[in-house]
Design an enzyme around this catalytic site. Structure first.
Site, PDB file in Angstrom:
ATOM      1  N   HIS A  81      -0.920  27.258 -13.016  1.00 55.46           N
ATOM      2  CA  HIS A  81      -2.016  27.020 -13.807  1.00 55.46           C
ATOM      3  C   HIS A  81      -1.886  25.756 -14.606  1.00 55.46           C
ATOM      4  O   HIS A  81      -2.830  25.023 -14.909  1.00 55.46           O
ATOM      5  CB  HIS A  81      -2.293  28.095 -14.921  1.00 55.46           C
ATOM      6  CG  HIS A  81      -2.863  29.379 -14.189  1.00 55.46           C
ATOM      7  ND1 HIS A  81      -3.911  29.819 -14.714  1.00 55.46           N
ATOM      8  CD2 HIS A  81      -2.922  29.718 -12.828  1.00 55.46           C
ATOM      9  CE1 HIS A  81      -4.162  31.105 -13.852  1.00 55.46           C
ATOM     10  NE2 HIS A  81      -3.618  30.968 -12.779  1.00 55.46           N
ATOM     11  N   HIS A 139       1.010  35.145  -4.874  1.00 58.78           N
ATOM     12  CA  HIS A 139       0.711  36.800  -5.032  1.00 58.78           C
ATOM     13  C   HIS A 139       1.567  37.642  -4.417  1.00 58.78           C
ATOM     14  O   HIS A 139       1.431  38.765  -4.171  1.00 58.78           O
ATOM     15  CB  HIS A 139      -0.653  36.987  -4.637  1.00 58.78           C
ATOM     16  CG  HIS A 139      -1.830  36.351  -5.395  1.00 58.78           C
ATOM     17  ND1 HIS A 139      -3.202  36.359  -4.892  1.00 58.78           N
ATOM     18  CD2 HIS A 139      -1.973  35.513  -6.606  1.00 58.78           C
ATOM     19  CE1 HIS A 139      -3.869  35.744  -6.083  1.00 58.78           C
ATOM     20  NE2 HIS A 139      -3.112  35.273  -6.544  1.00 58.78           N
TER      21      HIS A 139
END
Length: 726
Positions: free
Chosen positions: A106, A267
């Site tokens: 991020h 993920h």
């Protein structure tokens, strides 16, 4: 009692009558000029990140400090930290790997290739808005977990580097082999004000994917890093998310394969957190009370941490080994049938309906659950193009590992500029096309070579305007955000820059300079182009009666066409360049705002921008040879005539049409048109801040100062990409 009696009585008791109300009397409080004039030109953007905000001082040398770092000792400490679960924020499955990967992702994921802004290179996740971004919930905990390590190593490692290195170590400690790591990200000490996050006033306002292609925005919703994991506008539809995914990852310069690899790789480890309703979550760090000490999102749901943690509101665990690297993401994605369900917080997600309970609980070893996926994860199965790539990775885990390693490296280093800026022992040797690689220097001109080249350029027949224009066209592509562009490489002579409309006049000088290079047999074209600007500026100053020396640092090299990604370099083509009085589109902001934007990309201050525009105008460096802003009758002479005539009240200005893009300056007495101008010219008389600077240069005693300031700013632009000179 009268008002005057009230005042008299309060004064008599020693109280100031004006300090009795409840108004905020602190500095900066109250109505501001931007409240009154919200469209006021943002000249302040050119004053960011000065030494006044830097506690380390202007003499601090990060590269020098980093050289003292025990790099592998730092990595060892980070590895230990990963499994040192803290009671104030317990680690899922005893590992912070997923949290640190998300923090690094991020931080880097704000990068936009359209304008080069955002990214991990400045440690901006420490500041608003990113420290309180809805998509960054709980990353305050990740940064706080790192504090003891940052405290230990001090200024030998920047926060910006530490964030990314922590993500790398998390991957490595989970069994993944990364592509490498390049340090060199220097911290800043205040928020970036120049990044356009969008016009929306409410968090999570949806944007159509088509809009993302026309604006420098990185996410499909205000406050997200990429896309809404529940699908566009919480639609819950995997297939409809494909366009949004391509738009956002495409804006970072990622293709479909890189996109699939990044989503799946990101993920493979960790989980999302949605133990209960998000209504239990308190204010973000910027809004949290002072006693929270920079932390936010305190939860009243259960213990608020661990098994009760709420972050996104989604409660998803993708793989059977959430702390160890695997190919389970793809195996689960294609092995099971997925049904839409909701998390305990009510967020839309998918569950493998036909799967056994094979997913370990993060805090209770006796519990298992079924695999779960985000809406956008299933896009990789149901979008035809993404599916092809995903099935290839399913059947070839090594190909997936290689793709993710390279994509992760690109993601986390995309805004650092050329590889020459990387430092540290784990910098990969391979040159990558997105790094805009350059060949190694093979010759550095001597002082005599430079003298001979200057004579050849001066005798070439090129005018001052042509000499200045070609040098500016080459150097002014530089972007301070991602350190791309600039004169090194002479890519002005390559595609696509050679065909840009803004460079049409400038490139006409290239054949002459290429001939000089060929005859010299030694110097690079890149050096000769910049040297042409030196000759032009020195000639113009001499014509104004001043003998000056424009500093020149040789050592540039010439890039090859195969080292130049045409598609990525197209993004450097300016929408506007107010320094050359160029504007391609009228549907994007105002001309004067785009001038500020360009100046900020060139890391210029307001005085530097002012001096350069004034000088470029009298040197006749408009992109099309027009007379707009050329407020002089002695073109090619480095005078302060631009400022003198702009501020002369003998002239009044009127727009030539309703667009108010071009103007005529008429003599107030005779009505004769004396000058023409663009908004990029008149702003130096209109805007109060820029006028104040222009008045300095228009003064009768300012000519020498103006020339000195112009030369300093000119040399700065010519050397913006000379990282070897740092």
């Amino acid at each position: 009692m009268s008002t005057s009696d009230d005042i008299h009585n309060t004064t008599a008791t020693g109280k100031c009558p004006f300090h009795q109300g409840g108004h905020d009397q602190s500095a900066g409080a109250g109505t501001t000029t931007r409240d009154w004039w919200p469209n006021q030109l943002r000249v302040d953007l050119l004053n960011q990140h000065s030494n006044r905000s830097n506690p380390l001082g202007e003499d601090f040398d990060y590269r020098k400090e980093f050289s003292k770092l025990d790099y592998y000792g730092l990595k060892k400490d980070l590895k230990a930290l990963l499994t040192e679960s803290q009671p104030w924020w317990p680690a899922d499955w005893g590992s912070y790997a997923g949290l640190f990967i998300r923090m690094a992702w991020h931080g880097a994921g704000t990068y936009r290739s359209i304008d080069g802004r955002g990214g991990a290179g400045r440690g901006q996740q420490r500041f608003a808005p990113l420290n309180s971004w809805p998509d960054n919930v709980s990353l305050d905990k990740a940064r706080r977990l790192l504090w003891p390590i940052k405290q230990k190593y001090g200024q030998k490692i920047s926060w910006a580097d530490l964030f990314i290195l922590a993500g790398n170590v998390a991957l490595e400690n989970s069994g993944f082999r990364t592509f490498g790591f390049g340090a060199g990200r220097e911290d800043v000490w205040e928020p970036d004000l120049d990044v356009n996050w969008g016009d929306e006033k409410a968090w999570l306002t949806h944007r159509h994917p088509e809009a993302l292609a026309k604006a420098p925005l990185g996410a499909t919703e205000m406050g997200l890093i990429y896309v809404n994991p529940e699908g566009p506008d919480h639609s819950g539809e995997p297939l409809s998310a494909a366009a949004a995914i391509r738009a956002t990852f495409g804006n970072m310069g990622m293709n479909d394969e890189e996109t699939v690899a990044l989503i799946a790789g990101g993920h493979t480890l960790g989980k999302t957190h949605g133990a209960g309703p998000t209504s239990n979550v308190g204010p973000d760090p910027e809004a949290a009370p002072i006693e929270e000490q920079g932390l936010g999102w305190a939860s009243t749901y259960g213990s608020g941490v661990g098994a009760d943690a709420i972050t996104s509101g989604l409660e998803v665990v993708w793989t059977q080994t959430p702390t160890q690297w695997s190919n389970y993401f793809f195996e689960n994605l294609f092995k099971y049938e997925w049904v839409q369900t909701r998390s305990p917080a009510g967020a839309i997600q998918f569950e493998a309906v036909d799967a056994p309970e094979i997913i370990p609980d993060p805090f209770d070893p006796s519990k298992k659950r079924k695999p779960t996926m985000l809406v956008t994860d299933l896009t990789l199965r149901f979008d035809p193009e993404f599916e092809k790539i995903s099935r290839r990775f399913l059947n070839d885990p090594q190909a997936f590992n290689e793709a993710f390693a390279r994509a992760w490296f690109k993601l986390t280093h995309r805004d650092m500029g050329p590889k020459s800026r990387y430092i540290g022992p784990e910098v990969p040797k391979e040159d990558l096309i997105w790094q805009d690689p350059l060949p190694q220097p093979i010759y550095n001109p001597t002082e005599q070579d430079i003298i001979d080249l200057k004579f050849a350029i001066a005798d070439s027949g090129l005018s001052v305007s042509e000499l200045v224009s070609v040098a500016w066209a080459s150097a002014s592509t530089f972007r301070g955000g991602d350190k791309r562009g600039g004169a090194n490489g002479a890519r002005l002579a390559l595609m696509p820059q050679r065909d840009w409309d803004v460079n049409a006049a400038a490139v006409r000088a290239l054949p002459v300079l290429e001939k000089i290079q060929k005859e010299s047999g030694k110097a690079s074209l890149a050096d000769i182009i910049v040297l042409a600007g030196v000759v032009g500026v020195e000639k113009a100053a001499s014509a104004a009666g001043l003998s000056i020396h424009v500093p020149f640092a040789p050592g540039r090299v010439d890039a090859r066409q195969d080292q130049t990604d045409i598609e990525m370099f197209e993004l450097l083509e300016p929408i506007a360049d107010g320094f050359r009085n160029y504007r391609a589109r009228l549907d994007v902001s105002t001309t004067e705002s785009l001038l500020i934007d360009k100046a900020q990309q060139l890391t210029l201050t307001a005085p530097e921008m002012t001096a350069l525009v004034g000088g470029m105008r009298v040197l006749g460096a408009n992109f099309d040879g027009s007379k707009n802003g050329v407020f002089t009758d002695r073109v090619g002479v480095l005078s302060n005539d631009f400022f003198v005539n702009l501020l002369d009240m003998r002239y009044e200005w009127k727009a030539t049409d309703e667009s108010k893009e071009l103007f005529e300056g008429r003599d107030r007495e005779t009505g004769e048109v004396k000058f023409t101008a663009s908004r990029a010219d008149l702003v130096f008389g209109s805007n109060s801040v820029l006028r104040a600077v222009a008045e300095v240069y228009a003064s009768s005693d300012a000519h020498e100062k103006f020339v000195k300031d112009f030369v300093a700013a000119w040399v700065k632009v010519m050397n913006l990409d000379r990282f070897d000179l740092l």
